[in-house]
Structures are given as C-alpha cells and as structure tokens.
Write a protein that holds these residues in place. Structure first.
Motif, mmCIF file in Angstrom:
data_model
loop_
_atom_site.group_PDB
_atom_site.id
_atom_site.type_symbol
_atom_site.label_atom_id
_atom_site.label_comp_id
_atom_site.label_asym_id
_atom_site.label_seq_id
_atom_site.Cartn_x
_atom_site.Cartn_y
_atom_site.Cartn_z
ATOM 1 N N GLU A 62 0.829 -1.186 0.000
ATOM 2 C CA GLU A 62 0.000 0.000 0.000
ATOM 3 C C GLU A 62 0.872 1.247 0.000
ATOM 4 O O GLU A 62 1.946 1.282 0.561
ATOM 5 N N ALA A 63 0.375 2.305 -0.659
ATOM 6 C CA ALA A 63 1.094 3.572 -0.716
ATOM 7 C C ALA A 63 0.115 4.701 -0.484
ATOM 8 O O ALA A 63 -1.072 4.604 -0.825
ATOM 9 N N GLY A 64 0.632 5.804 0.102
ATOM 10 C CA GLY A 64 -0.197 6.971 0.309
ATOM 11 C C GLY A 64 -0.442 7.723 -0.987
ATOM 12 O O GLY A 64 0.151 7.456 -2.038
ATOM 13 N N LEU A 65 -1.335 8.717 -0.919
ATOM 14 C CA LEU A 65 -1.695 9.472 -2.113
ATOM 15 C C LEU A 65 -0.504 10.233 -2.670
ATOM 16 O O LEU A 65 -0.316 10.315 -3.889
ATOM 17 N N GLY A 66 0.329 10.799 -1.796
ATOM 18 C CA GLY A 66 1.497 11.527 -2.264
ATOM 19 C C GLY A 66 2.422 10.654 -3.081
ATOM 20 O O GLY A 66 2.915 11.043 -4.130
ATOM 21 N N GLU A 67 2.658 9.412 -2.604
ATOM 22 C CA GLU A 67 3.520 8.503 -3.346
ATOM 23 C C GLU A 67 2.872 8.078 -4.652
ATOM 24 O O GLU A 67 3.549 7.934 -5.686
ATOM 25 N N LEU A 68 1.539 7.882 -4.635
ATOM 26 C CA LEU A 68 0.852 7.505 -5.869
ATOM 27 C C LEU A 68 0.975 8.604 -6.923
ATOM 28 O O LEU A 68 1.226 8.325 -8.105
ATOM 29 N N LEU A 69 0.783 9.847 -6.499
ATOM 30 C CA LEU A 69 0.931 10.944 -7.458
ATOM 31 C C LEU A 69 2.369 11.082 -7.937
ATOM 32 O O LEU A 69 2.632 11.403 -9.096
ATOM 33 N N TRP A 70 3.325 10.836 -7.044
ATOM 34 C CA TRP A 70 4.730 10.888 -7.440
ATOM 35 C C TRP A 70 5.041 9.802 -8.458
ATOM 36 O O TRP A 70 5.787 10.022 -9.420
ATOM 37 N N ARG A 71 4.484 8.605 -8.256
ATOM 38 C CA ARG A 71 4.708 7.529 -9.219
ATOM 39 C C ARG A 71 4.101 7.860 -10.576
ATOM 40 O O ARG A 71 4.580 7.381 -11.605
ATOM 41 N N ASP A 72 3.050 8.668 -10.580
ATOM 42 C CA ASP A 72 2.467 9.095 -11.853
ATOM 43 C C ASP A 72 3.282 10.182 -12.538
ATOM 44 O O ASP A 72 2.949 10.603 -13.650
ATOM 45 N N GLY A 73 4.333 10.643 -11.884
ATOM 46 C CA GLY A 73 5.186 11.659 -12.493
ATOM 47 C C GLY A 73 4.780 13.077 -12.163
ATOM 48 O O GLY A 73 5.308 14.013 -12.776
ATOM 49 N N HIS A 74 3.855 13.293 -11.223
ATOM 50 C CA HIS A 74 3.414 14.639 -10.879
ATOM 51 C C HIS A 74 4.356 15.273 -9.857
ATOM 52 O O HIS A 74 5.015 14.581 -9.075
ATOM 53 N N THR A 75 4.388 16.589 -9.873
ATOM 54 C CA THR A 75 5.067 17.344 -8.826
ATOM 55 C C THR A 75 4.022 17.762 -7.801
ATOM 56 O O THR A 75 3.054 18.448 -8.134
ATOM 57 N N VAL A 76 4.186 17.336 -6.561
ATOM 58 C CA VAL A 76 3.183 17.544 -5.511
ATOM 59 C C VAL A 76 3.735 18.530 -4.494
ATOM 60 O O VAL A 76 4.856 18.373 -4.004
ATOM 61 N N THR A 77 2.931 19.576 -4.184
ATOM 62 C CA THR A 77 3.302 20.583 -3.191
ATOM 63 C C THR A 77 2.154 20.738 -2.205
ATOM 64 O O THR A 77 0.991 20.819 -2.609
ATOM 65 N N SER A 78 2.489 20.773 -0.927
ATOM 66 C CA SER A 78 1.480 20.926 0.120
ATOM 67 C C SER A 78 1.715 22.243 0.847
ATOM 68 O O SER A 78 2.815 22.509 1.318
ATOM 69 N N VAL A 79 0.663 23.090 0.907
ATOM 70 C CA VAL A 79 0.768 24.396 1.563
ATOM 71 C C VAL A 79 -0.452 24.610 2.454
ATOM 72 O O VAL A 79 -1.490 23.961 2.292
ATOM 73 N N ALA A 80 -0.318 25.534 3.391
ATOM 74 C CA ALA A 80 -1.429 25.892 4.275
ATOM 75 C C ALA A 80 -2.287 26.966 3.619
ATOM 76 O O ALA A 80 -1.777 27.846 2.922
ATOM 77 N N ARG A 81 -3.579 26.880 3.817
ATOM 78 C CA ARG A 81 -4.505 27.823 3.196
ATOM 79 C C ARG A 81 -4.419 29.175 3.894
ATOM 80 O O ARG A 81 -4.483 29.268 5.114
ATOM 81 N N SER A 82 -4.271 30.231 3.059
ATOM 82 C CA SER A 82 -4.271 31.600 3.568
ATOM 83 C C SER A 82 -4.547 32.528 2.398
ATOM 84 O O SER A 82 -4.438 32.141 1.225
ATOM 85 N N SER A 83 -4.897 33.775 2.732
ATOM 86 C CA SER A 83 -5.183 34.753 1.671
ATOM 87 C C SER A 83 -3.929 35.108 0.882
ATOM 88 O O SER A 83 -4.014 35.591 -0.248
ATOM 89 N N ASP A 84 -2.725 34.865 1.451
ATOM 90 C CA ASP A 84 -1.482 35.170 0.732
ATOM 91 C C ASP A 84 -1.308 34.296 -0.504
ATOM 92 O O ASP A 84 -0.582 34.670 -1.432
ATOM 93 N N LEU A 85 -1.969 33.135 -0.514
ATOM 94 C CA LEU A 85 -1.838 32.243 -1.676
ATOM 95 C C LEU A 85 -2.449 32.852 -2.928
ATOM 96 O O LEU A 85 -2.104 32.464 -4.046
ATOM 97 N N LEU A 86 -3.366 33.773 -2.770
ATOM 98 C CA LEU A 86 -4.038 34.365 -3.921
ATOM 99 C C LEU A 86 -3.245 35.513 -4.524
ATOM 100 O O LEU A 86 -3.610 36.042 -5.572
ATOM 101 N N ASN A 87 -2.153 35.910 -3.871
ATOM 102 C CA ASN A 87 -1.349 37.019 -4.357
ATOM 103 C C ASN A 87 -0.189 36.507 -5.206
ATOM 104 O O ASN A 87 0.190 35.336 -5.151
ATOM 105 N N GLY A 88 0.401 37.383 -5.961
ATOM 106 C CA GLY A 88 1.554 37.013 -6.769
ATOM 107 C C GLY A 88 1.153 36.345 -8.084
ATOM 108 O O GLY A 88 -0.030 36.155 -8.376
ATOM 109 N N GLY A 89 2.141 35.971 -8.844
ATOM 110 C CA GLY A 89 1.873 35.391 -10.163
ATOM 111 C C GLY A 89 2.053 33.898 -10.227
ATOM 112 O O GLY A 89 2.092 33.341 -11.323
#
Length: 638
Positions: free
Chosen positions: A185-212
């Motif tokens: 068995e593997a977690g979701l992060g490892e499954l997405l990594w095996r699919d070749g995706h780049t996975v990033t985990s961040v905390a939700r805040s209004s700062d995420l909506l700023n910038g480009g």
C-alpha cells in the motif's frame, strides 16, 4: 523472417523492464538477435534512473514494460515515464500475461501505446515493435513535438491542521479491499509521485491568492482543497480562487482545475450547492481511498493538459494563418520589387559594361598614341642605323680586296658575321615597329578583309615577352585565312586570350612546377557557316565555380595590382559585337591535344572557343554583322 526491413535497427535503442532479467528474458534475447541496442532492468525504480539518463542524451526509441509482481506497478511506471517531456513521442509497449479487458483498460489508461500477451509468437512481437517504431517516426516527421512539462498538483490544507498531512503518506488509510493487485500500500502523495506529478502541500491563507504563481508558466494544473467548510471564510476563499482562474482564462491561458475534499457525512447528507456556486469543479468525500482519489486527480490533470495542448496548437494555427495572410499581402509588392530589381540589375550591368568600354577606349586611345610615338622615335634611328650597316658592309667588301694577309681576312670574315647578326636583329626591330604602327591604327568600327594568320602573328609578337622560352605556341589554322571582320577580333580578343594563357602557365612555374613545358594551341576551323577560333593551354585551368563570372567587368583572380579584370570582359564584348559566342571549359573535357601533351606535368587546362556566324560573299567568307550594323547600312543606303 524479416519484417519491415526499411528500419535501421542498429540505431534503435530499447529500454526493457522485465522482472526475469537480461539473462532469462525471452524478449531481451529476441531484440539482441535483431541488432537492437537493449537495456534491461528488473525493477521500475532502477529503470526510471536509466530512463532519465538516456533521455538526456536522446537515446530512447521505445520502452517495453512487462508485468511487475512487486513494487511500482507497470501502469504506474508507464505513467511516470510518460510524464517525462522527452518521452512524449516515444512508444510504450506493455507485455502482460493477463489479456482481459480490465488489464487492457488499465494499459491504455496509463498511457501505453499498445499491449500484447507476453507469450505471443516472436514474429508477432517483432511486427508490433517495428510497427510502433515506424508510426513514431512518421509522427515525429509530420507533427513537431510539443514538449509538456511535468504536471503540478498543489494541496491546500486547512490552516494549523497538521494532522491532515498524514492523509497523503499514511498507507493505513488505504482501503485494502479496493486494491487492484497485491502490491504494498502507498499513500496518495507517493501515488501521485509515481504518476510523475510534482506535488506541493501548503497551508490555506489569503497570501496564496497574491503574486503570479497561479498564472505563471509553472503554475499548478490542479489545486486540491482539504477540509473545506460551508462557512463564509472558506467560501470567500473559494470565490477569490475562482476569480483568479477566470482572469487566467480571459488572458488567453488554460485555467487550472479545482478539486475539493469535504467531510464524508456532509458530502452524503447535506446539499453541496454552496460549494459549487463558489466555483469548485469537483467534490469528493474525505473517506475516498488514495488510489481512487489519485485517479480523479489524474483525470483532471489530463483534461487540463489536453486543453493546454489544444490551445497551444490553436495559437500556432492562428500564427500560421497570420503569417500566410501577411505573405499574401506582400506577394504583389514582392513581385513588383523583383521586377524593379531585375530592371535595376540590367541597368547596372549595362552601366558597368559601358564604363568598362569607356575605360578600354580611353586606354586604347592613349596606348595608340603612345605606340605611334614610340614607333616613330624608334623608326628614325633604326633607319640610319640600317643605312650605316649597309655602308659598313660595302667598306668590308672593299677591304676584302685590299687586305691579302690571312690574319686580316679572318678579321674581315668575323666582322661580316657580326654585321649579319646585327642586321638580323635590326630587321626584327623593324618588323616589330611595323606591327606596332599597324596596331596603333586600329579602328574598332571598321570592317575589312583581315588576314587571320598575319593578325595572329601580330598578336603573338606583342606578347612574346610573356611566353619566354618555356612556352611553345602551336597554330593549326584550318579555316580560310581571309575573313571580313573587325581587326580588333584578332588583335585584341585573341591576343588577350593568349596573354591570359601565358600568365597561367607562368604562375604554375612560379608555384613550383618549374619543369612543366607550357603549350598554347591556337586553332581555326569552318563548319556549318560557323567560323570557330579556339585558344587552349595545358595550365591549371579555370575552376568551374568561377566560370559564370569570368566575363564580368573587373572580375579577376590575380593578386591586387596585377590585373584589372577587363581582359576577358573586352573579349566577350568584341565577340558579341560580331554576333558570336564565347565559351570556356576544361581542355581535357574538350579533348584538346595540348592537354594530352601536358597531362603528366600540367593541370586540366583552359579551353576557350569563339564561334562566329559567317556567310560566303563575292569577296570570301565574312562575319554576319549584328542587326544594328545592318540598320546603319540601310540608313546610309537610303
């Protein structure tokens, strides 16, 4: 059995993922016998390292993946391989012992191009491999590769909720009964990594909506929102995120996808309209297994990348259409410009030729005056010198009758011999003066009966100093010696060709071929109302690459200060004035005898041939004058 033999299999690089290993793999042995370069690995993790290294040096033409029993599954390996940009056009063949429809669906869903039973006949396997290679080659030629970057998935978790991070890596959350195979068995992060995706985990805040970062070239393909509540704060965050996505769409970009994970009880027991109105595209319950959730994310990412690829192709199509429209708009202008350039080039060529003729006319006028003056100055002392020589000869004859002793008679005979040699030299000077005076009286526009042999001899006398003792001249005048033409045809045209041949032969001697015996051959013949004059040599010849320009004014291959580049241009103009043509080729190609005589020591040799249209008249053979001369005669007659 040879199938599709047109493929050069020595340059085919195949990566084989086979748990049996190279020593026991039937596929490895089969491809090696066919001459292919095969790299075999037993685990997907090891093959990914080989794949990454081979892609950097562009040595992957095909990937063959057999069914794996442990670790990363075959489908996961294919998805991970296809996520590499350099693998977008590389075919993938999956070999499996299970040929059921479920396995087929998983094969194509992972991105493989074909699948086949691992127990298939060797000929069938080779046919499938070669077909995939040929189709991939045609695709690369017809459709330029659009390189995709690795898909990026951003996980937005609830603020200060670190416990949710376990969802991505804790294998205990996975539903064991829903597992398709017996792999670990593997977690979701490892499954997405095996699919070749780049996975990033961040905390939700209004700062995420700023910038480009949301709308930049490395922006996310899919945003996963965890533990979203139906309170005003969370819904306002979703609306702002949707506004950024709409702004990206208005700018012509491909918007990212949004997936929301909400509590399972709320998902099944309450209305989710508020979440959908806030701009969320997909909702899933929190108790969904990581494998199923990974499939949902994978599908969203694939749809987004397909839309991005379609948008890219549409932009290229629009650019091509604009370029075509611009080209069509400039077509008429280009045609007019081409005509103007052609007319300008013609006018410029005429101007250059006129300038060359003026330069030559002035040069010849000055030369004529100079030659006439020199001939006059030489002729005066020459006349009384010859007269005195006769007087001395008479004196010697008188002394011969007076002096009777043997010593005196010997001295008288010696003086007579010296006097005879002196008179011979003075005679040569007198002949040269006659030729110089005749050359100075040439009139270009005057047509008269010319003695071809005498005219050629006059030209040879004027360039005798260039010939020296190492260059011989052979004349074979088979055509009639009397010809009505302009005297400049032989005095200038033929003389310039002889001078050029002499210069080429002298250059060969200066460059080291001192023992080369130079030979220049001048020949004339008459056939089919054509009077042909040829001048050839056994020198280095003229390179074929520069032949189209040798008759252009001021074109020369000599060093600076050694040539004006007008000699052959003047020859060309004189021949054209007679309505004839002049061509140049190698003496060996023309079969000229002087090349054969010097082929052991010389080069290819230059062979100039002048062809003049002639007709027989009451006076003899005459060159057919061009139309402009005929028009002038008609005007005079009228």
């Amino acid at each position: 059995m040879q199938i599709l033999p047109t493929l050069d299999e020595k340059d085919v690089h195949v990566l084989l993922l086979d748990p049996a290993g190279p020593a026991h793999s039937r596929v490895h042995e089969l491809l090696r016998r066919e001459g292919m370069d095969v790299v075999c690995r037993q685990s997907a993790e090891m093959m990914l390292e080989v794949l990454e290294a081979r892609c950097r040096i562009n040595q992957v033409d095909m990937v063959i993946c057999c069914t794996l029993q442990k670790g990363m599954s075959a489908g996961q390996f294919v998805r991970r391989a296809k996520a590499t940009p350099a693998m977008q056009g590389v075919p993938v063949l999956m070999l499996t012992e299970d040929v059921s429809s479920r396995v087929e669906l998983d094969c194509f869903e992972s991105g493989a191009d074909a699948y086949l039973s691992s127990s298939a006949h060797s000929d069938l396997l080779l046919l499938r491999i070669r077909t995939l290679l040929h189709l991939a080659e045609e695709k690369r030629q017809l459709h330029p590769q659009w390189h995709m970057r690795r898909a990026r998935v951003v996980i937005v978790r609830a603020p200060d909720d670190e416990t949710l991070l376990d969802f991505w890596n804790d294998p205990s959350i996975m539903d064991h009964e829903n597992s398709r195979d017996g792999t670990e068995e593997a977690g979701l992060g490892e499954l997405l990594w095996r699919d070749g995706h780049t996975v990033t985990s961040v905390a939700r805040s209004s700062d995420l909506l700023n910038g480009g970062w949301l709308t930049g070239p490395d922006g996310p393909d899919c945003i996963v929102l965890e533990d979203i509540q139906d309170n005003e704060t969370d819904l306002a965050f979703c609306r702002l995120l949707d506004q950024r996505r709409q702004a990206l769409r208005e700018q012509g970009g491909t918007p990212f996808r949004i997936l929301c994970i909400i509590q399972a009880a709320r998902f099944r027991g309450e209305s989710c309209v508020a979440f959908l109105e806030a701009g969320l595209e997909d909702l899933v319950p929190s108790d969904m297994t990581p494998m199923v959730l990974a499939l949902r994310i994978r599908a969203m990412v694939r749809r987004r990348r397909e839309n991005e690829a379609f948008h890219q192709r549409e932009m290229e199509r629009q650019q091509s259409a604009l370029a075509l429209e611009a080209a069509q708009a400039q077509a008429s202008l280009a045609e007019a410009l081409a005509r103007a350039n052609k007319e300008l080039a013609k006018a410029n060529e005429e101007l250059v030729q006129t300038q060359a003729r003026l330069v030559q006319t002035a040069k010849m006028a000055s030369l004529g005056e100079l030659v006439a003056g020199i001939a006059h100055e030489i002729n005066n002392p020459l006349a009384f010198t010859l007269g005195h020589a006769d007087t001395i000869e008479r004196c010697l004859h008188w002394m011969d009758t007076v002096v009777q002793d043997e010593d005196g008679q010997t001295r008288i005979r010696r003086a007579r011999d010296r006097l005879a040699a002196m008179k011979t030299g003075l005679g040569r000077i007198r002949d040269l003066v006659v030729r110089l005076r005749r050359f100075s009286r040439l009139e270009e526009g005057e047509w008269r009966m010319v003695d071809v042999g005498e005219a050629i001899e006059t030209g040879l006398a004027l360039v005798r100093h260039r010939l020296g003792r190492s260059i011989a001249v052979d004349c074979q005048l088979e055509a009639p010696r009397q010809l009505v033409c302009q005297e400049t045809l032989f005095h200038q045209a033929v003389m310039n060709l002889i001078a050029n041949a002499a210069d080429a032969l002298n250059d060969m001697r200066r460059e080291g071929q001192k023992h080369h015996d130079g030979l220049i051959r001048i020949a004339t013949r008459l056939y089919d109302d054509v009077y042909e004059i040829t001048v050839s040599d056994n020198g280095p010849g003229i390179k074929e690459s520069i032949r189209p320009w040798i008759f252009d004014p001021f074109f020369t291959t000599k060093a600076q200060g050694e040539g004006t580049g007008l000699g052959l241009s003047i020859v060309h103009g004189i021949v054209q004035a007679h309505g004839g043509t002049i061509d140049v080729t190698d003496a060996c190609e023309a079969g000229d005898g002087c090349q054969k005589d010097g082929q052991t020591n010389g080069g290819r040799g230059a062979y100039f041939v002048i062809r003049l249209p002639v007709h027989e008249t009451a006076e003899g053979w005459a060159v057919r004058e061009p139309e402009r001369h005929r028009a002038q005669e008609e005007v005079k007659t009228a």
